[in-house]
Design a protein around this motif. Structure first.
Motif, mmCIF file in Angstrom:
data_model
loop_
_atom_site.group_PDB
_atom_site.id
_atom_site.type_symbol
_atom_site.label_atom_id
_atom_site.label_comp_id
_atom_site.label_asym_id
_atom_site.label_seq_id
_atom_site.Cartn_x
_atom_site.Cartn_y
_atom_site.Cartn_z
ATOM 1 N N ASP A 35 0.832 -1.202 0.000
ATOM 2 C CA ASP A 35 0.000 0.000 0.000
ATOM 3 C C ASP A 35 0.870 1.257 0.000
ATOM 4 O OD1 ASP A 35 -2.416 -1.286 -0.092
ATOM 5 O OD2 ASP A 35 -2.685 -1.341 2.077
ATOM 6 N N TYR A 36 1.995 1.202 0.713
ATOM 7 C CA TYR A 36 2.885 2.372 0.720
ATOM 8 C C TYR A 36 3.485 2.603 -0.669
ATOM 9 C CZ TYR A 36 6.184 5.873 2.250
ATOM 10 O OH TYR A 36 6.873 7.062 2.399
ATOM 11 N N LEU A 37 3.914 1.523 -1.315
ATOM 12 C CA LEU A 37 4.466 1.671 -2.665
ATOM 13 C C LEU A 37 3.407 2.184 -3.635
ATOM 14 C CD1 LEU A 37 6.627 -1.570 -2.911
ATOM 15 C CD2 LEU A 37 7.471 0.783 -2.774
ATOM 16 N N ASN A 38 2.182 1.742 -3.464
ATOM 17 C CA ASN A 38 1.101 2.250 -4.315
ATOM 18 C C ASN A 38 0.924 3.758 -4.139
ATOM 19 O OD1 ASN A 38 0.695 -0.345 -5.184
ATOM 20 N ND2 ASN A 38 -1.159 -0.684 -3.975
ATOM 21 N N LEU A 84 3.670 5.545 -5.985
ATOM 22 C CA LEU A 84 3.379 5.592 -7.413
ATOM 23 C C LEU A 84 2.378 6.696 -7.745
ATOM 24 C CD1 LEU A 84 3.113 1.757 -8.119
ATOM 25 C CD2 LEU A 84 4.871 3.292 -9.022
ATOM 26 N N GLU A 85 1.388 6.866 -6.913
ATOM 27 C CA GLU A 85 0.405 7.912 -7.144
ATOM 28 C C GLU A 85 1.053 9.294 -7.060
ATOM 29 O OE1 GLU A 85 -2.955 9.365 -8.377
ATOM 30 O OE2 GLU A 85 -2.799 7.222 -7.980
ATOM 31 N N ARG A 86 1.959 9.456 -6.090
ATOM 32 C CA ARG A 86 2.668 10.734 -5.949
ATOM 33 C C ARG A 86 3.555 11.003 -7.162
ATOM 34 N NH1 ARG A 86 7.730 11.486 -4.083
ATOM 35 N NH2 ARG A 86 7.804 9.501 -2.944
ATOM 36 N N ILE A 111 8.626 1.733 -8.811
ATOM 37 C CA ILE A 111 8.418 1.473 -10.240
ATOM 38 C C ILE A 111 8.839 0.048 -10.596
ATOM 39 C CG2 ILE A 111 9.121 2.154 -12.562
ATOM 40 C CD1 ILE A 111 9.353 5.020 -11.519
ATOM 41 N N THR A 112 9.920 -0.434 -9.980
ATOM 42 C CA THR A 112 10.335 -1.826 -10.219
ATOM 43 C C THR A 112 9.286 -2.792 -9.697
ATOM 44 O OG1 THR A 112 12.644 -1.124 -9.977
ATOM 45 C CG2 THR A 112 12.201 -3.484 -9.896
ATOM 46 N N TYR A 113 8.731 -2.468 -8.541
ATOM 47 C CA TYR A 113 7.636 -3.278 -7.979
ATOM 48 C C TYR A 113 6.443 -3.289 -8.929
ATOM 49 C CZ TYR A 113 3.105 -2.940 -5.540
ATOM 50 O OH TYR A 113 1.786 -3.003 -5.200
ATOM 51 N N PHE A 114 6.107 -2.134 -9.504
ATOM 52 C CA PHE A 114 5.015 -2.084 -10.475
ATOM 53 C C PHE A 114 5.311 -3.003 -11.662
ATOM 54 C CE2 PHE A 114 2.994 -0.667 -14.316
ATOM 55 C CZ PHE A 114 1.689 -0.392 -13.928
ATOM 56 N N ALA A 167 -5.322 4.090 -5.597
ATOM 57 C CA ALA A 167 -6.137 4.653 -4.532
ATOM 58 C C ALA A 167 -6.858 3.550 -3.775
ATOM 59 C CB ALA A 167 -7.155 5.628 -5.125
ATOM 60 N N PRO A 168 -7.318 3.842 -2.543
ATOM 61 C CA PRO A 168 -8.077 2.827 -1.809
ATOM 62 C C PRO A 168 -9.255 2.294 -2.604
ATOM 63 C CG PRO A 168 -7.509 4.644 -0.364
ATOM 64 C CD PRO A 168 -7.093 5.051 -1.755
ATOM 65 N N SER A 169 -9.835 3.128 -3.485
ATOM 66 C CA SER A 169 -10.979 2.669 -4.270
ATOM 67 C C SER A 169 -10.594 1.590 -5.269
ATOM 68 C CB SER A 169 -11.614 3.845 -5.019
ATOM 69 O OG SER A 169 -10.677 4.438 -5.890
#
Length: 723
Positions: free
Chosen positions: A403-406, A409-411, A464-467, A571-573
């Motif tokens: 969730d932190y990595l997500n 990515l949004e930032r 980004i590598t995680y993505f 996002a949480p959604s």
């Protein structure tokens, strides 16, 4: 004990008259590292769950063993614990089902004592060769060098992790042949059923998938086991006495069952050890990933999926196992298994099967897989220089690392003015077969490759590598689905299970890469053990029919219309239709307070009608802090109600054949108990992210093909250099 000796025990149940509202079922799941048990009620709500670790011993590399005695002890501990914690009267527990890893269990034919399986044969307590044991490489190669026609049903060759190679290794290495001739070989799920009933039966799931049995009629099979094949690979002992060491033949002495068929009641000894009663019927078990199929693919959905709606409203398919056809179960963990059913035999290159009768008579299943998915994500995180920083930041924020990595990515999408999160990794190409490829290439020599990596060691680079690793998992799932579809499967949707379901980014990528709806089950971490409990409920149908649970009315919606959405990926959604862990209402145990030990979907309430037509209210509908399916009055489950049990089995018991309509019976129970799953829909075909992912899929395929091409070029020149 023969199948027919259980008749008197079953007949005793005729005098009992059970109240239909007070029926409970137990599921047992034995994994590689632990045993688990759960208890469910007649609506499918899990009331209690318990897990106990089990030990595996590795005296030499690739020689991995376990103890059937320890495993049975752990099972008994868990079953006793859930019965105590849920405060359910054991007389009201009418069925129990088992699943386990496909590990070879060896017992003495005469007295059921455990037989040591090596490597030094000094410890009879270590009598299980674990599925991941790779000692039988030589034996596997010898078996696969034959022209046995049955090999086409296991992908063209037996895996080193299957059981005939392990049995052949035992013959080659036992101190004396008399020990080998006196062995009873069975898969671990079948051992658990044997311990529970005293009936020496076998499941089609174990014998067909992992031991090479061909059900009667498949390729003109008569006995199930192929005599010529076993003689050719120097296992004549397995042929003697009508294949007694393997449980007998399907034509004469053997007792074989499809999933959930009733083997018999608990034996008096097993009932005492488990803290249950001989009123409890035992279902034929399955291998663990197939229990995940049972626990997921019958879920109703909170969003309309047209293909499933067509199935659900087709009167010709009412209560029919045909509804399962085209629903792919993806059982995800360290690795991922992909299981799909068909009415006909469909051969898919690089995919195990097709296997007939393992789930239901005359139905076929195929099993593909990815060798590392959860393990891939863990490896990408653990080996990156920013992992330590990630751990600290995620802990400080009180959220998971993913969730932190997500959120990072949004930032980054905003800071770099990128079109979407997907475009952040547009020039990073990660091929993640670190541990070889199981499907559809079926090449254990495949390895990972990364193109576009820089020397950046920041947490932004890690995100980004995680993505890219998540994208690889999704693209390879597409590759497997396309291989199955090309061969003839018509896949309409993917039913996921396992901890990866919590990752909204991964679920969105799966939907967009594959172009199919992703359905997340009622229970995320407990889908497998829940599937075993469903098997117990199927067996308990021989007591009485299940109470019908009202169905939900689907709510027509899309993920993008939920308020407050920032990105459909991060996002949480992104997981609003899957599960919102922080908002999940804790399930109260019967007679006590406290949260459930893992996230679950709220059980379906007992109402006359469910209306999901209001837009944007899914959190209200699914996370209400109520549990109308769970009776919190402990006194409701006392002996007074248990004494009203009624046994509905026909007066003339014929245990020598499968129950009438056993396939449809299994499906009916699965539908009744599975509850509502959450859906992640793919974007439109014109969505920019899907267009980008389609182009990157071409790169993905090229990376796989080029790797094999490069290896071949190098191997050719090296072979010349050795001349």
């Amino acid at each position: 004990m023969s199948r027919f000796n259980s008749y008197n025990s079953l007949q005793r149940l005729n005098s009992l008259n059970f109240n239909q509202q007070n029926r409970f079922y137990i599921g047992v799941d034995v994994g590689t590292g632990s045993a688990r048990a759960c208890i469910i009620d007649s609506t499918g709500a899990i009331l209690s769950i318990c897990e106990k670790p089990i030990i595996r011993e590795e005296l030499k590399p690739n020689y991995i063993t376990q103890s059937s005695s320890e495993i049975w002890s752990a099972v008994c501990y868990c079953v006793n614990s859930i019965t105590r914690d849920s405060q359910i009267d054991p007389n009201s527990i009418l069925g129990i089902g088992f699943d386990a890893t496909c590990s070879l269990t060896v017992l003495n034919l005469e007295n059921d004592s455990p037989v040591a399986v090596g490597p030094n044969f000094s410890n009879n307590n270590q009598n299980i060769i674990l599925w991941m044991d790779h000692r039988a490489e030589l034996e596997t190669n010898e078996i696969n060098s034959t022209d046995f026609t049955g090999l086409k049903y296991v992908g063209g060759k037996m895996s080193i992790e299957m059981e005939i190679p392990k049995i052949k290794w035992l013959k080659n290495n036992f101190p004396n042949n008399s020990t080998f001739k006196n062995c009873n070989f069975m898969d671990l799920p079948d051992f658990l059923v044997y311990k529970a009933t005293g009936i020496n039966s076998r499941s089609y799931c174990s014998t067909v998938c992992k031991q090479g049995l061909l059900p009667k009629g498949v390729d003109n099979s008569v006995d199930g086991w192929n005599k010529e094949f076993l003689l050719k690979i120097n296992l004549s002992e397995l042929v003697e006495n009508d294949f007694k060491c393997l449980g007998g033949s399907t034509n004469k002495t053997g007792i074989f069952y499809s999933a959930g068929e009733t083997v018999g009641p608990l034996s008096e000894k097993a009932a005492e050890e488990l803290g249950l009663t001989t009123n409890c019927l035992v279902a034929s078990g399955v291998i663990d990933c197939y229990s995940g199929w049972i626990g997921t693919i019958a879920a109703k959905t909170d969003l309309v999926i047209p293909t499933l709606e067509k199935q659900n409203h087709d009167p010709s398919l009412n209560n029919s196992m045909d509804k399962a056809i085209g629903r792919l179960a993806a059982v995800a963990g360290t690795s991922t298994c992909h299981v799909v059913m068909s009415k006909d035999s469909i051969f898919v290159p690089g995919v195990w099967g097709p296997y007939r009768d393992i789930m239901a008579p005359n139905y076929w299943l195929a099993e593909g897989g990815q060798s590392c998915t959860g393990a891939l994500l863990a490896h990408i995180l653990n080996t990156h220089p920013a992992y330590g920083e990630l751990s600290k930041l995620a802990d400080a924020s009180g959220i998971s690392k993913f969730d932190y990595l997500n959120s990072v990515l949004e930032r980054l999408k905003l800071e770099r003015n990128e079109r979407s999160v997907v475009s952040l990794a547009k020039h990073l190409f990660l091929y993640g077969d670190y541990h070889g490829n199981r499907s559809p290439i079926a090449d254990p020599n495949m390895r990972a490759a990364i193109i576009g990596q820089s020397m950046d060691s920041s947490i932004e680079d890690l995100s980004i590598t995680y993505f890219a690793a998540c994208e690889f998992i999704a693209q390879q799932t597409r590759q497997i689905v396309e291989a199955m579809t090309k061969a003839g499967h018509q896949i309409s949707s993917i039913f996921m299970s396992g901890g990866q379901c919590r990752n909204g980014l991964l679920m969105r990528l799966l939907a967009d890469c594959v172009g199919l709806p992703i359905v997340i089950p009622r229970y995320i971490d407990a889908a497998v053990v829940f599937g075993s409990a469903i098997l117990g409920a199927v067996a308990a149908e021989d007591h009485t029919g299940l109470k019908k649970v009202p169905s939900r009315k689907p709510r027509v919606s899309t993920l993008s219309d939920r308020p407050g959405a920032v990105s459909p990926y991060t996002a949480p959604s992104a997981t609003a239709s899957v599960t919102n862990i922080s908002a999940m209402a804790p399930l109260t145990f019967i007679g006590q307070e406290g949260g459930f030990p893992f996230p679950i979907m709220t059980p379906m309430a007992e109402k006359n009608e469910f209306d999901f037509s209001t837009e944007g209210n899914s959190s209200t509908d699914t996370n209400t802090n109520t549990n109308t399916n769970t009776n919190t009055n402990t006194n409701a489950y006392n002996n007074e109600h248990a004494s009203s049990l009624k046994f509905n089995r026909p007066s003339k018991l014929n245990l020598s054949s499968a129950p009438l309509n056993s396939a449809d019976k299994l499906w009916t129970v699965m539908e009744r108990l599975s509850g509502v799953g959450r859906v992640v829909l793919p974007g439109s075909v014109d969505d920019p992210d899907r267009k980008l992912l389609n182009v990157k899929y071409k790169v993905f395929l090229d990376l796989a093909n080029k790797q094999r091409e490069y290896r071949k070029m190098v191997d050719e020149v090296e072979s010349q250099n050795k001349l």
